[in-house]
Design an enzyme around this catalytic site. Structure first.
Site, PDB file in Angstrom:
ATOM      1  N   GLU A  81      -5.662  12.708   4.160  1.00  5.04           N
ATOM      2  CA  GLU A  81      -4.577  11.912   3.598  1.00  5.04           C
ATOM      3  C   GLU A  81      -4.940  11.347   2.229  1.00  5.04           C
ATOM      4  OE1 GLU A  81      -1.643   8.219   4.839  1.00  5.04           O
ATOM      5  OE2 GLU A  81      -3.465   8.560   6.006  1.00  5.04           O
ATOM      6  N   HIS A 100      -7.044   9.616   8.963  1.00 10.42           N
ATOM      7  CA  HIS A 100      -6.119   8.625   8.390  1.00 10.42           C
ATOM      8  C   HIS A 100      -6.790   7.956   7.188  1.00 10.42           C
ATOM      9  CE1 HIS A 100      -4.829   4.238   8.358  1.00 10.42           C
ATOM     10  NE2 HIS A 100      -3.718   4.877   8.056  1.00 10.42           N
ATOM     11  N   ASP A 118      -3.299   8.504  -0.652  1.00 10.35           N
ATOM     12  CA  ASP A 118      -2.281   7.519  -1.076  1.00 10.35           C
ATOM     13  C   ASP A 118      -2.346   7.443  -2.593  1.00 10.35           C
ATOM     14  OD1 ASP A 118      -1.919   6.953   1.531  1.00 10.35           O
ATOM     15  OD2 ASP A 118      -2.288   4.805   1.412  1.00 10.35           O
ATOM     16  N   GLU A 153       0.895  10.404   0.595  1.00  8.47           N
ATOM     17  CA  GLU A 153       1.777   9.233   0.594  1.00  8.47           C
ATOM     18  C   GLU A 153       1.921   8.847  -0.868  1.00  8.47           C
ATOM     19  OE1 GLU A 153       1.913   4.769   2.336  1.00  8.47           O
ATOM     20  OE2 GLU A 153       1.029   6.238   3.696  1.00  8.47           O
ATOM     21  N   HIS A 188      -5.924   2.100  -1.240  1.00 12.72           N
ATOM     22  CA  HIS A 188      -4.984   1.568  -0.252  1.00 12.72           C
ATOM     23  C   HIS A 188      -4.169   0.495  -0.961  1.00 12.72           C
ATOM     24  CE1 HIS A 188      -4.339   0.364   4.218  1.00 12.72           C
ATOM     25  NE2 HIS A 188      -3.320   0.982   3.683  1.00 12.72           N
TER      26      HIS A 188
END
Length: 743
Positions: free
Chosen positions: A331, A301, A333, A380, A346
């Protein structure tokens, strides 16, 4: 120069010592004097100015040496120092790397080649060489005045360092026995003898005596009996007994008689074959040709973070470390960067930022070093259309053929392809305009409803400041790269059963997943036979803590994403599950989690076909050379062992031994812990050793976690791991395991 000469030459340079620059950032670059100590394994360094202070680390703590500008820090000073002066020492586990700059290319090469050679040597040592090395290490540590001898006072100090609390008389008795030359001090040979007396293991001797006719050796047939009766090896005992004598018996005389001495017996019990983990399950032993949805997949994650979720450092190293641990789903972002280059961090927090393209380059280099099986890149995406297109270009250009961009056989799939068929491929998981069926349909709108994560219970980012937009524009270029992992909002199990395609997948927060597990466990299992689900930690876990993945595995969720940077129980379970099958990051789910019509429910394990509960009985016999918890002179541990079972709710259990006062060196418990396991195929067994403290929480000493199905019965050693999951030899537990049908 010939190769052996080169090695000798490099080691000589390292032993003579070199001044290297240690670099921590663009502004922190300090000269340190580095040298290799006489043991050929310890690297010592100090600053030129600091008086007596120095640091050391062992080559056994190193995993690799990277040459040139192979770290973010060294890349940031590339203008100042050319690549041929730079190298990076990479440590096992989560310990930070050390970036160094030499004064000349020759010196850099001497250290790069020299350290690589020493790492290789340390990794290929056999049990006996390893033992000699520990003895030598202890001798070096204890010989305070460096005269190559050890007097009784130094031996007393050494015993404390080794976690042994022994009364003066007994210690003196052993010392005198070893001091054959009668000089009042031990030289290295005598010290080896002293160490041997000290580490003699009565409990192993007792087992040996039970099977040895003359008490001196095990004849071939006696060893066979031991393997058949105690180690439950059945048919193969005869063949195996021969192999073990060949492999572990140090005495040539015994070998000639096809016999095994106590030394050989102890070597075998302490080896990989004598370990609790079935050797055949360490290799790739599972069928890898089933649909992706039939496997548990090791998943990380917010992979870019090395620390917490709010202020932590974002780093490419975090990707390298996760991939090295066997992670197969990482992952990213992504957010719009200032100069047209997408950045990763983040969102809405103070975590540092890295370039999207640098992550993709890192992925290209490290994706398949630990495992050939596919990597899923979970995106994401918070970028506008322009930078989404930039991302698509980076993915295509950097990854090339590695990126899967088309259907494997041009057919719309009824089930997902297998890890075997996708070997060496990277799959993009993201939103997609339309489905695989409408690939040629130009009329589709490029708007998709926003952030499935928001709709599924809670956001992944703790503070979503932009008001939720209901629609966001997708770049056609990026959308086209999504093939087998199309992100979609979850509309319930019934809806999925009637309408969902196998390549559509949803993400669930841990709380949403827990709720679904309780309300509709069996539906969730059936859903997971055909489709992938990804679970992620609650947005409230800003400290990067983890949830227990076991509850999600119990219902067949494949991509259970954890914060890999955070050591502890949850990562121990993840490492434990994926330790089998060659650590390839894929583990085949049990058959009752792969059958679309399954009746299985984790809450009622007795309801399934083929229900066969087992009794697990573990006699915790002894511990060996447990590490010190508290480095204070004179402090010695009071160890206890706890065995924890994780699995379906009925199997969750913990039992522990009493604690032993003041003995971390060779504590003996001889206590038996019993468990009933209702669903063995899902159970993990965790052995934890703690330092008992009646006033506060016990301190962690070491642990080892493995799947119940990978346990070998019989007399076994458990080789303990640190909090970080790295080996801490020679620390171990000696146990006798028996598994029987529960009637």
């Amino acid at each position: 120069l010939t190769t052996p000469m080169k090695i000798y030459f490099n080691v000589k340079i390292m032993m003579a010592g070199s001044t290297l620059r240690k670099v921590k950032s663009r502004s922190w670059k300090k000269q340190r004097h580095f040298r290799l100590l006489e043991d050929g394994l310890t690297i010592w360094y100090k600053s030129r100015w600091a008086g007596r202070g120095h640091s050391t680390f062992s080559v056994t703590e190193l995993e690799a040496v990277r040459e040139g500008h192979q770290s973010e820090v060294l890349l940031s000073i590339a203008e100042e120092f050319p690549a041929n002066l730079c190298f990076t020492l990479v440590f096992h586990g989560r310990q930070g790397n050390v970036d160094l700059v030499a004064e000349s290319p020759e010196e850099a090469q001497a250290w790069i080649q020299g350290v690589r050679k020493l790492i290789h040597k340390a990794q290929t040592m056999d049990e006996k060489e390893r033992l000699d090395q520990w003895v030598w290490d202890w001798f070096q540590k204890a010989d305070k005045n460096k005269d190559g001898k050890m007097n009784f006072k130094e031996v007393r100090k050494l015993l404390k360092m080794m976690n042994v609390d022994m009364n003066e008389e007994h210690a003196l008795h052993l010392f005198t026995m070893a001091d054959k030359s009668d000089t009042g001090s031990l030289e290295i040979e005598e010290f080896v003898h002293f160490y041997k007396i000290l580490t003699q293991r009565d409990e192993v001797w007792k087992v040996f005596q039970d099977y040895s006719g003359d008490g001196e050796k095990l004849m071939l047939e006696e060893l066979e009996n031991f393997l058949r009766i105690e180690q439950q090896e059945g048919e193969q005992s005869a063949q195996h007994a021969k192999e073990l004598i060949d492999r572990y018996e140090p005495s040539e005389t015994a070998k000639k008689q096809s016999a095994m001495s106590l030394d050989g017996f102890q070597m075998y019990l302490c080896s990989q074959e004598g370990s609790i983990f079935k050797p055949e399950h360490r290799h790739l032993y599972q069928d890898m040709s089933q649909p992706l949805s039939h496997y548990f997949i090791s998943s990380s994650h917010n992979t870019y973070l090395l620390e917490d979720q709010l202020r932590g450092h974002s780093s490419l190293e975090a990707y390298i470390q996760a991939l090295k641990r066997g992670c197969r789903c990482v992952e990213v972002d992504s957010w719009d960067g200032n100069d047209g280059e997408p950045i990763v961090y983040h969102g809405h927090t103070l975590t540092s930022k890295i370039l999207f393209r640098d992550i993709i380059s890192t992925l290209k280099e490290y994706a398949f070093k630990t495992s050939d099986f596919p990597v899923i890149l979970s995106l994401e995406n918070h970028c506008g259309v322009e930078q989404q297109t930039v991302m698509a270009q980076h993915l295509r250009q950097i990854l090339g053929d590695t990126l899967l961009t088309t259907l494997l056989d041009g057919q719309i799939p009824q089930q997902l392809p297998s890890p075997q068929e996708l070997k060496g491929k990277i799959l993009l998981k993201a939103k997609k305009i339309g489905g695989l069926e409408d690939c040629n349909d130009e009329t589709l709108t490029d708007e998709v409803s926003d952030d499935e994560e928001m709709a599924n219970g809670e956001a992944e980012s703790p503070t979503a400041e932009d008001p939720p937009k209901s629609k966001s524009k997708l770049s056609r270029e990026l959308s086209d790269l999504v093939v087998y992992c199309k992100s979609l909002h979850f509309h319930g199990f019934e809806h999925a059963r009637l309408h969902a395609k196998c390549y559509e997948m949803s993400s669930f927060s841990e709380s949403k997943a827990k709720r679904l597990t309780k309300e509709a466990g069996t539906d969730f299992i059936r859903y997971n036979t055909r489709q992938l689900s990804r679970i992620y930690p609650s947005g409230l876990r800003t400290d990067s803590s983890n949830y227990n993945p076991q509850d999600m595995w119990n219902v067949g969720c494949q991509i259970v994403a954890l914060n890999f940077q955070t050591a502890g129980l949850e990562m121990d379970l993840n490492d434990g599950l994926f330790r089998q099958n060659n650590c390839c990051g894929y583990v085949l789910k049990p058959d009752f989690l792969r059958d679309g019509d399954t009746q299985f429910s984790p809450d009622k394990p007795e309801g399934r076909q083929g229900y066969r509960p087992l009794r697990l009985s573990i006699q915790v016999i002894s511990g060996q050379q447990l590490p010190k918890v508290n480095q204070k002179e004179g402090s010695i541990v009071d160890p206890l062992v706890r065995v924890e079972i994780y699995g379906v709710p009925q199997d969750q259990a913990k039992e522990e031994t009493s604690h032993i006062n003041n003995n971390g060196f060779n504590p003996v418990w001889n206590e038996t812990l019993n468990f009933i396991i209702h669903t063995p195929e899902l159970a993990l067994v965790r052995f934890v050793v703690e330092d008992y403290d009646k006033a506060s929480r016990n301190d962690f000493i070491g642990q080892f976690t493995l799947p119940f199905m990978c346990i070998q019965a019989g007399y076994r050693h458990i080789h303990l791991l640190s909090k970080d999951g790295t080996a801490i030899p020679p620390s171990s537990l000696f146990v006798n395991v028996s598994i029987s049908e529960f009637t």
